[in-house]
Design an enzyme around this catalytic site. Structure first.
Site, PDB file in Angstrom:
ATOM      1  N   ASN A  15       1.050  -0.969   0.098  1.00 45.45           N
ATOM      2  CA  ASN A  15       0.137   0.085  -0.036  1.00 45.45           C
ATOM      3  C   ASN A  15       0.768   1.325   0.116  1.00 45.45           C
ATOM      4  O   ASN A  15       0.662   2.030  -0.864  1.00 45.45           O
ATOM      5  CB  ASN A  15      -0.737   0.061   1.137  1.00 45.45           C
ATOM      6  CG  ASN A  15      -1.941  -0.981   1.049  1.00 45.45           C
ATOM      7  OD1 ASN A  15      -2.517  -1.367   0.003  1.00 45.45           O
ATOM      8  ND2 ASN A  15      -2.637  -1.301   2.095  1.00 45.45           N
ATOM      9  N   ILE A  16       1.668   1.186   0.844  1.00 42.54           N
ATOM     10  CA  ILE A  16       2.704   2.410   1.117  1.00 42.54           C
ATOM     11  C   ILE A  16       3.340   2.680  -0.297  1.00 42.54           C
ATOM     12  O   ILE A  16       3.662   3.857  -0.650  1.00 42.54           O
ATOM     13  CB  ILE A  16       3.623   2.548   2.200  1.00 42.54           C
ATOM     14  CG1 ILE A  16       2.610   2.527   3.509  1.00 42.54           C
ATOM     15  CG2 ILE A  16       4.482   3.554   2.214  1.00 42.54           C
ATOM     16  CD1 ILE A  16       3.440   2.509   4.688  1.00 42.54           C
ATOM     17  N   CYS A 133       4.442   7.228  11.200  1.00 37.82           N
ATOM     18  CA  CYS A 133       3.344   8.067  10.679  1.00 37.82           C
ATOM     19  C   CYS A 133       3.045   9.088  11.919  1.00 37.82           C
ATOM     20  O   CYS A 133       2.643  10.106  11.984  1.00 37.82           O
ATOM     21  CB  CYS A 133       1.959   7.363  10.392  1.00 37.82           C
ATOM     22  SG  CYS A 133       1.537   6.026  11.810  1.00 37.82           S
ATOM     23  N   SER A 164      -6.460   0.456   8.221  1.00 39.13           N
ATOM     24  CA  SER A 164      -5.272   1.052   7.639  1.00 39.13           C
ATOM     25  C   SER A 164      -4.054   0.733   8.280  1.00 39.13           C
ATOM     26  O   SER A 164      -3.037   0.919   7.836  1.00 39.13           O
ATOM     27  CB  SER A 164      -5.451   2.834   7.659  1.00 39.13           C
ATOM     28  OG  SER A 164      -5.101   3.114   9.201  1.00 39.13           O
ATOM     29  N   ALA A 165      -4.260  -0.478   9.091  1.00 42.07           N
ATOM     30  CA  ALA A 165      -2.923  -0.726   9.577  1.00 42.07           C
ATOM     31  C   ALA A 165      -2.650  -2.257   9.094  1.00 42.07           C
ATOM     32  O   ALA A 165      -3.391  -3.391   9.437  1.00 42.07           O
ATOM     33  CB  ALA A 165      -2.997  -1.050  11.157  1.00 42.07           C
ATOM     34  N   GLY A 168       2.458  -4.949   7.967  1.00 39.00           N
ATOM     35  CA  GLY A 168       3.912  -4.261   8.189  1.00 39.00           C
ATOM     36  C   GLY A 168       3.613  -3.375   9.479  1.00 39.00           C
ATOM     37  O   GLY A 168       4.554  -3.449  10.220  1.00 39.00           O
ATOM     38  N   THR A 169       2.711  -2.693   9.498  1.00 39.55           N
ATOM     39  CA  THR A 169       2.294  -1.648  10.833  1.00 39.55           C
ATOM     40  C   THR A 169       2.169  -2.596  11.802  1.00 39.55           C
ATOM     41  O   THR A 169       2.932  -2.351  12.958  1.00 39.55           O
ATOM     42  CB  THR A 169       1.059  -0.942  10.364  1.00 39.55           C
ATOM     43  OG1 THR A 169       1.283  -0.003   9.448  1.00 39.55           O
ATOM     44  CG2 THR A 169       0.879   0.112  11.579  1.00 39.55           C
ATOM     45  N   ARG A 170       1.494  -3.622  11.724  1.00 39.56           N
ATOM     46  CA  ARG A 170       1.297  -4.406  13.127  1.00 39.56           C
ATOM     47  C   ARG A 170       2.382  -5.238  13.443  1.00 39.56           C
ATOM     48  O   ARG A 170       2.809  -5.271  14.765  1.00 39.56           O
ATOM     49  CB  ARG A 170       0.226  -5.502  12.812  1.00 39.56           C
ATOM     50  CG  ARG A 170      -1.298  -4.981  12.568  1.00 39.56           C
ATOM     51  CD  ARG A 170      -2.164  -5.827  12.080  1.00 39.56           C
ATOM     52  NE  ARG A 170      -3.396  -5.054  11.653  1.00 39.56           N
ATOM     53  CZ  ARG A 170      -4.537  -4.926  12.426  1.00 39.56           C
ATOM     54  NH1 ARG A 170      -4.390  -5.022  13.744  1.00 39.56           N
ATOM     55  NH2 ARG A 170      -5.517  -4.114  12.024  1.00 39.56           N
ATOM     56  N   ASN A 291      -2.917   8.004   7.945  1.00 39.44           N
ATOM     57  CA  ASN A 291      -1.528   7.462   8.703  1.00 39.44           C
ATOM     58  C   ASN A 291      -0.557   7.281   7.562  1.00 39.44           C
ATOM     59  O   ASN A 291       0.691   7.374   7.698  1.00 39.44           O
ATOM     60  CB  ASN A 291      -1.807   6.487   9.717  1.00 39.44           C
ATOM     61  CG  ASN A 291      -2.291   5.323   9.079  1.00 39.44           C
ATOM     62  OD1 ASN A 291      -3.583   5.587   8.587  1.00 39.44           O
ATOM     63  ND2 ASN A 291      -2.027   3.968   9.175  1.00 39.44           N
TER      64      ASN A 291
END
Length: 313
Positions: A15-16, A133, A164-165, A168-170, A291
Site C-alpha cells: 500500500n505505502i 506516521c 489502515s494498519a 507491516g504496521t502491526r 496515517n
C-alpha cells in the site's frame, strides 16, 4: 528546456509503496520513477507499475540491482520493514556507495527526518529515517512548542483506523513506540517523550487523529498558539489533509500541585493540548488512511528537497 529529474526506485510494492509511486508520477517536479521492487509477483503494486511503464522486479533488492535502470537510480525509497531495511541498505550501499535511501520503516539507520523541522540539517545524508506516521504528524507540534518554551515532557497518542494498519504496521508496533518516543526528544526537543498508538476498529473507518500533550516552562499562550498554527500550515503545504481539529488548550500547573512524570519527577509549568486530524489524499489509499498518506507525503517532500539540492550544486 526540460529540467533533469533524479531517478528513483521504491522497494515495497504494498500500500505505502504503491501510493508513493502514484504521488511521484502525479506530483513530483524533481523525481522520476525508474523501478518498483517487490517480492510478490502477483502484487497489485507491481502490476500497476508495469501498466504505467515502470520497470519492475519481484526479486527484492537483488532484483533491483540486476535491472538496467539501476545504474541511473539516485534515490531509493524503502517501504518494507525495519529488519528488511537493514539488509537492503547494506546490500545497495556495497554496490553503489553514493546511493541515497529514504527509509519509511522504523529501522532508523540514518537520522530521524521530519521535513518541516530538520531536513536542512540532513539534506546530504546518505540515509534518512522518516520516523513513523505518528511522528510525522505530531513531532512538528512538539517542535512548535519547543521553539517558544522549554518542553520537559511530550506525550502523543496516534489513533488510526484498524483497516489502515497492514501486516507491516502491526509487526512494527514495538518499533513504532520506541522510534517515535525517541524522535520526540531528538527532533521535537522534548526532554522526555512518550508515544502511544491506538488501532481503532470502528466501522465505517475513522480518519487518523493525533493528540499531543506537552508540559513546558511557562510562556505566553498566544506565542505558543501562533507557533503551532504556523507549523500546521507548513505541514499542510506537503500534506494537504493535515489540520488542527480544534483550538489549542492550555492549563497552568502550579508549583503547589505539580504533575509526577516518570523519569523526571514532579514538574509544574504549562500543559498544552493539541488536536490534529490527517485526511489522506486518496491517490491509491482510502481517505481515512491519513496515517499512510502522511508517510508517503513526507518521504516525497524529503526526496524532492534533496533532489533539488543536487541540481543546484
Amino acid at each position: 528546456m526540460t529540467q533533469r529529474k533524479s531517478k528513483v526506485a521504491i522497494i515495497g510494492s504494498g500500500n505505502i509503496g504503491t501510493d508513493l509511486m502514484i504521488k511521484i508520477m502525479r506530483n513530483s517536479k524533481h523525481l522520476e520513477m525508474a523501478a518498483m521492487v517487490g517480492i510478490d509477483p502477483l502484487s497489485d503494486g507491481l502490476a500497476r507499475a508495469a501498466r504505467l511503464g515502470v520497470a519492475t522486479t519481484h526479486e527484492g533488492a537483488e532484483g533491483l540491482a540486476r535491472l538496467p535502470a539501476f545504474d541511473d537510480i539516485e534515490f531509493v525509497f524503502d517501504a518494507t520493514s525495519a529488519g528488511a531495511h537493514v539488509k537492503n541498505d547494506a546490500f545497495l550501499r556495497a554496490l553503489k556507495p553514493g546511493i541515497r535511501l529514504i527509509d519509511l520503516t522504523p529501522a532508523a539507520i540514518g537520522p530521524y527526518c521530519v521535513p518541516v523541522v530538520n531536513l536542512d540539517a540532513y539534506i546530504d545524508a546518505p540515509n534518512v529515517n522518516m520516523v513513523t506516521c505518528g511522528g510525522q504528524a505530531t513531532i512538528p507540534m512538539v517542535a512548535a512548542v519547543s521553539r517558544v518554551a522549554k518542553v520537559h515532557y511530550a506525550e502523543i497518542v496516534a489513533s488510526i483506523s484498524s483497516k489502515s494498519a497492514g501486516p507491516g504496521t502491526r509487526a512494527n508496533i514495538d518499533e513504532f513506540t520506541e522510534t517515535t518516543s525517541k524522535a520526540i526528544e531528538v527532533v521535537g526537543g522534548a526532554r522526555k517523550g512518550k508515544a502511544i498508538i491506538v488501532l481503532n476498529p470502528a466501522d465505517p473507518p475513522m480518519m487518523m487523529r493525533d493528540t499531543v500533550y506537552t508540559l513546558s516552562a511557562l510562556a505566553d499562550h498566544k506565542r505558543i498558539e501562533a507557533s503551532i498554527e504556523e507549523m500546521a500550515r507548513a505541514v499542510h503545504a506537503y500534506v494537504p489533509g493535515y489540520r488542527l481539529k480544534q483550538k489549542v488548550q492550555f492549563d497552568e500547573i502550579p508549583p503547589g500541585a505539580p504533575l509526577n512524570i516518570p523519569g523526571l519527577g514532579r514538574i509544574s509549568g504549562l500543559k498544552t493540548s493539541i488536536f490534529i486530524e490527517v485526511e489522506g489524499a486518496a491517490h491509491y489509499l482510502p481517505a481515512y488512511a491519513g496515517n499512510l498518506d502522511i508517510m508517503t507525503s513526507a518521504a516525497l517532500a524529503t526526496a524532492e528537497r534533496m533532489a533539488q539540492s543536487l541540481l543546484s550544486v
